[in-house]
Write a protein that holds these residues in place. Sequence first.
Motif, short mmCIF file in Angstrom:
data_model
loop_
_atom_site.label_atom_id
_atom_site.label_comp_id
_atom_site.label_asym_id
_atom_site.label_seq_id
_atom_site.Cartn_x
_atom_site.Cartn_y
_atom_site.Cartn_z
N SER A 36 40.60 28.14 34.42
CA SER A 36 40.04 28.93 33.61
C SER A 36 39.53 30.19 34.18
CB SER A 36 38.78 28.57 33.57
OG SER A 36 37.99 29.00 34.68
N ASN A 37 39.00 30.34 35.81
CA ASN A 37 39.53 32.11 36.00
C ASN A 37 40.65 32.83 36.16
OD1 ASN A 37 36.76 33.49 36.57
ND2 ASN A 37 36.96 33.07 38.08
N LEU A 56 34.97 42.60 37.92
CA LEU A 56 33.55 41.87 37.33
C LEU A 56 33.71 40.95 36.04
CD1 LEU A 56 30.49 43.18 36.43
CD2 LEU A 56 31.57 44.22 34.46
N ALA A 57 34.73 40.93 35.42
CA ALA A 57 34.84 39.48 34.49
C ALA A 57 35.34 38.46 35.75
CB ALA A 57 36.37 39.64 33.37
N GLY A 58 36.23 38.43 36.84
CA GLY A 58 35.91 37.27 37.61
C GLY A 58 35.07 36.86 37.81
N LEU A 62 32.83 33.44 36.88
CA LEU A 62 32.65 32.29 37.96
C LEU A 62 31.12 31.57 37.88
CD1 LEU A 62 33.28 32.90 42.40
CD2 LEU A 62 30.85 31.67 40.88
N ALA A 63 29.91 33.28 37.70
CA ALA A 63 28.39 32.57 37.80
C ALA A 63 28.58 31.96 36.63
CB ALA A 63 27.84 34.07 37.99
N VAL A 172 39.98 35.48 42.87
CA VAL A 172 39.09 37.00 42.37
C VAL A 172 39.25 37.28 43.74
CG1 VAL A 172 37.15 38.24 42.09
CG2 VAL A 172 37.75 36.09 40.86
N LEU A 173 39.86 36.95 44.78
CA LEU A 173 39.55 37.26 46.32
C LEU A 173 40.52 38.26 46.04
CD1 LEU A 173 39.35 33.88 48.30
CD2 LEU A 173 37.09 35.44 48.25
N PRO A 174 41.90 38.20 45.95
CA PRO A 174 42.89 39.37 46.21
C PRO A 174 41.93 40.59 46.03
CG PRO A 174 44.52 37.68 45.91
CD PRO A 174 42.43 36.13 45.48
#
Length: 238
Positions: A36-37, A56-58, A62-63, A172-174
């Motif tokens: 989903s992310n 921000l969206a990622g 996640l949250a 999101v890490l990259p």
Amino acid sequence: MSPAERSRSFERHRHRDVQGGWLRPAVFGAMDGLVSNFALIAGLSGGQADRSTVVLAGLAGLAAGAFSMGVGEYVSVASQSELAEAEIEVERRELEAHPAAERAELAARYEERGLSPELAAEVAAALHRDPREALEVHARDELGVVPGELPSPWLAAFSSFGSFSVGAILPVLPYLLGASDLWPAAVVAALGLFAAGALVSRVTARSWWFSGLRQLAVGAAAALLTYGIGALIGVSGL
């Protein structure tokens, strides 16, 4: 068979826990978080969103997703356990109020499984000598559960929350490390999807490469779909 031989036989034939309440939410949470992310990030990238918007969206995804998964698993497993406990209590009252009828019911069930009427009645009578044993046998046969061994809603909730967070942070890490294009996130997500699928194969009958490729295909399809939607909306100016 001696006690030592029985112990060795048990060790050779030990089964894995298939009703512990943690495996399904953990696997589902990790897969859902990653797919989903990454799909969300792909959609934003297709719409030409800048790096800060993607990050921000990622993180928001996640949250929100982890909290939703955790709460959903808690409510689902708690409701299921409460229903099972209520039905176990019904069975307990029946054993106290109508022990002979319940014993006959158990004996009839053993007859259906191939025991002679005499042996079935003897086994049922032996099991009914201990009220706790009788309740466990009836609950297992009639409800498919064992009193005192119901799945923990908290374990399911934390497994789902934590695994979703781990899966969702990977694409999101990259971007957090400075990337501004989609391809680094795509590589990390693809590796994560394949690894997660391969890991699942350790508790199933599927081969590691089949499970890995299957999960990779599902994640890629979701990402391509959302990327296309993002590109379409970005180009059309909607």
